[in-house]
Structures are given as structure tokens and as C-alpha cells.
Scaffold this active site. Structure first.
Site, PDB file in Angstrom:
ATOM      1  N   ASP A 120      16.496  14.752  43.256  1.00 24.16           N
ATOM      2  CA  ASP A 120      15.419  14.951  42.292  1.00 24.16           C
ATOM      3  C   ASP A 120      14.813  16.316  42.572  1.00 24.16           C
ATOM      4  O   ASP A 120      14.193  16.529  43.621  1.00 24.16           O
ATOM      5  CB  ASP A 120      14.374  13.842  42.454  1.00 24.16           C
ATOM      6  N   SER A 197      18.742  29.686  28.754  1.00 17.78           N
ATOM      7  CA  SER A 197      18.719  29.412  27.317  1.00 17.78           C
ATOM      8  C   SER A 197      18.467  30.711  26.567  1.00 17.78           C
ATOM      9  O   SER A 197      17.886  31.653  27.109  1.00 17.78           O
ATOM     10  CB  SER A 197      17.607  28.400  27.013  1.00 17.78           C
ATOM     11  N   TYR A 210       8.405  25.657  26.370  1.00 21.43           N
ATOM     12  CA  TYR A 210       9.788  25.645  26.853  1.00 21.43           C
ATOM     13  C   TYR A 210      10.282  27.078  27.083  1.00 21.43           C
ATOM     14  O   TYR A 210      10.864  27.384  28.131  1.00 21.43           O
ATOM     15  CB  TYR A 210      10.689  24.928  25.851  1.00 21.43           C
ATOM     16  N   LYS A 214      11.604  29.106  30.560  1.00 17.71           N
ATOM     17  CA  LYS A 214      12.887  29.798  30.677  1.00 17.71           C
ATOM     18  C   LYS A 214      12.710  31.299  30.890  1.00 17.71           C
ATOM     19  O   LYS A 214      13.515  31.934  31.573  1.00 17.71           O
ATOM     20  CB  LYS A 214      13.756  29.514  29.441  1.00 17.71           C
TER      21      LYS A 214
END
Length: 351
Positions: A120, A197, A210, A214
Site C-alpha cells: 500500500d 499522464s 488530478y 501529476k
């Protein structure tokens, strides 16, 4: 022939699952060991390792550690051509119960070439246990693939949702690299491959948080690559676009007709509806399959001199070039707005 050891995070679905399955099923049998199927529930049988509190892994005789793998083909022959072979794959995931999906890809049988390991990236104890397990082997390649998404108007993003996103996408990558980097530096060799991304290269509407996570990952890796150059450790960012995985289905995304947007202004609600339709069209017409993305990861592994950045798609390349060529950013903002919403400056589609 020299072995290459790899560890992959985020293997419960998508790119991570596919890459792990592809490597474990390598027809050239460049993985060796004694793999066992991890039973769900009940005591661990002979051959199952306890990597630490709350973590288990299936035993194999040699190690190949990967984080975040996808199905596909090609690239592995490059290792053989360079006098290297692959040891068993460490396919890691937060919840080992989800390892059943990976085994299904392998015909419900855990091959010699695969080791499932609980990891994790938000839990320092879990990372320490995994690092302790892997340190028995030489880790050559670390693939950081664990990630989550968050979409919607910024006003609807709770503090907890934003913290969770950064804890996985950014701090999770930091913790993972911190856990395995010292051994690579001592050996003065290694590769770190990070799933990024196109949202780490350019802002995307209704993906503000988000993209921020990134962007942070991109800055982290670019800065790290400069420092690690004398250690012969290569850092590579793989910038993916839309990919058909469960990522979109698991995305935190408010319903445009739901109560979460009740207090939002009508114009923003209209823009959000148009953006969701744009996403549906984009995924229908231009999204890649996992198999199309996998060769980019494999090339980053086998290349003699891997780049800092490589893209899995050229979908938004013209907009990216426009962003680079627009010093004040205004041309990019206009072009992205027109690409997503059309040429109109008004929100439209208002209730």
C-alpha cells in the site's frame, strides 16, 4: 545470462495487471521459481511469505520486482539481446484479494514467474515490509503505477478527496521511490519508471486537482533525474492519455444531475455536462487499449538510454506544442477551451 529484477505497484487492474500478466506469461520462460496460488482467507500454506504485518506474498526462488504493469507484447526480446533475462515478477497491490483478477489472466494458475506482494503506497509500514522482502534480491527496475483520479468542478472537491488523491498519486510515488532508491544508489544502477499522464503536461478542464498531482509527479521526477545521473539511475515518465481500464469507472466524479452540484452556478453545471459528453466521445473514438500502452513501458525497461519522458499517445500533442510555444499561456487556454467545449465563450447547455 544476467537477471533483471523488477517491482511493480498498482497491479490489481489496468496497466499494472496487464504488464504483470504479460511478463509472468513470457513464453521464453525467462522467469524461474516455485510459484504458488495465494489462497483467500485461512492460514498461509507452505510457500507463502509473510512480508510483514498484514502482508503476504507467494514464494518464488528468484525475484523480479514490478510496480504497475499492462498486457501487451513486444520488448522482452531486447533484454535477451542485451544478455539479460527476467526473474519472477513482484506484482504488488494494496488488497491481495484482488490478485484473483491477475490469476484469471493467467488461466487461474500462479506461474513460477509471478510473486504477489501486498503493498500500500500510502502506508509506510507496508512499504518498509515490501522493501525488506525485496532487498534479498537486486532490484533493477521499479515501476510506480499506483494512482487514482478525481474529476469535477473544483467547488465540489472536498479536502479529504484532494488529500487522498495526493497521498496516492504524489506522496505514494515519493514513498515508493524513497523505499527502494538507497539500494539502487549503492549499486550505482537502476531504473525508475513512473506512470504519469498527459494531465501532467497540460491542464485539463474539470481535472484541476488530478492535473496538479501529476504536475507534481513530473516535477519530482525531472528534478530527481538530474541528481541521479551520476549514479547511473534512469528515471522515465510514461505519459498516458485515455486508456480503456477500470480507472474511469473508479474515478471520483459527481453526477451532473446529483445533489453535489445543487449549489453550483448553472453555467458551470452546463460546462460540466458538455465536458462529460466530450469525455464519452473521446473514449469511444480515441482511447487506447492497455495492449497499446504496454510497449512504451517495455521500451523504457530495455532501452540502453531511456528518455525522461515518453508518451503513449499523440492525441493532444498539437495542444502540448502550442502550450510550449505560447509564453503567456493564453493561446493554449483558448485552444483547449475550443477543443473541449467548441468555439463559444458561453457555458451553454444550462438548466
Amino acid at each position: 545470462m544476467e537477471r533483471t529484477t523488477v517491482l511493480i505497484t498498482g497491479c490489481s487492474s489496468g496497466i499494472g495487471l496487464g504488464l504483470a500478466a504479460r511478463l509472468a506469461a513470457d513464453s521464453a520462460r525467462r522467469f524461474k521459481g516455485k510459484g504458488t496460488v495465494l489462497p483467500l482467507g485461512g492460514p498461509a500454506p507452505l510457500g507463502v511469505l509473510q512480508a510483514g504485518p498484514g502482508s503476504t506474498s507467494t514464494r518464488t526462488d528468484s525475484a523480479w520486482g514490478w510496480a504497475g504493469v499492462s498486457p501487451g507484447g513486444g520488448g522482452l526480446c531486447g533484454l535477451a539481446a542485451r544478455g539479460r533475462t527476467l526473474s519472477p515478477v513482484y506484482a504488488t497491490m494494496r488488497d491481495l484479494a484482488k490478485g484473483e483478477r491477475l490469476l484469471e489472466h493467467l488461466g487461474s494458475h500462479c506461474p513460477d514467474t509471478l510473486e504477489l506482494l501486498q503493498l500500500d503506497v500510502t502506508d509506510p509500514h507496508s512499504l518498509a515490509a515490501a522493501a525488506q522482502r525485496v532487498q534479498e534480491q537486486r532490484l533493477d527496475v521499479l515501476v510506480c503505477n499506483a494512482g487514482v483520479g478525481l474529476m469535477g468542478p473544483l467547488e465540489t472537491c472536498s479536502d479529504q478527496a484532494m488529500k487522498t488523491l495526493f497521498d496516492v498519486n504524489f506522496f505514494g510515488a515519493v514513498r515508493t521511490i524513497q523505499a527502494f532508491l538507497p539500494a539502487m544508489k549503492r549499486r550505482r544502477a537502476g531504473r525508475i519508471i513512473v506512470s504519469s499522464s498527459i494531465g501532467g503536461l497540460q491542464g485539463l478542464p474539470f481535472n484541476a486537482v488530478y492535473c496538479a498531482s501529476k504536475f507534481a509527479v513530473e516535477g519530482l521526477c525531472e528534478s530527481l533525474a538530474i541528481v541521479l545521473r551520476p549514479f547511473n539511475i534512469h528515471v522515465t515518465l510514461v505519459e498516458c492519455g485515455p486508456v480503456h481500464t477500470s480507472f474511469l469507472a473508479n474515478l471520483q466524479c459527481p453526477d451532473p444531475e446529483g445533489t453535489e452540484l445543487q449549489g453550483l452556478d448553472a453555467e458551470t453545471r452546463g460546462l460540466y455536462r458538455r465536458y462529460l459528453r466530450h469525455c464519452q466521445s473521446l473514449f469511444r473514438d480515441a482511447a487506447q487499449e492497455v495492449e497499446e500502452v504496454l510497449p512504451v513501458f517495455l521500451e523504457a525497461i530495455v532501452s540502453l538510454c531511456p528518455p525522461l519522458r515518453c508518451a503513449s499517445t499523440q492525441l493532444l500533442a498539437p495542444l502540448w506544442r502550442l502550450r510550449l510555444g505560447s509564453p503567456d499561456g493564453s493561446a493554449y487556454v483558448r485552444a483547449m477551451h475550443d477543443f473541449v467545449f467548441g468555439g463559444s465563450e458561453v457555458g451553454g447547455d444550462q438548466p
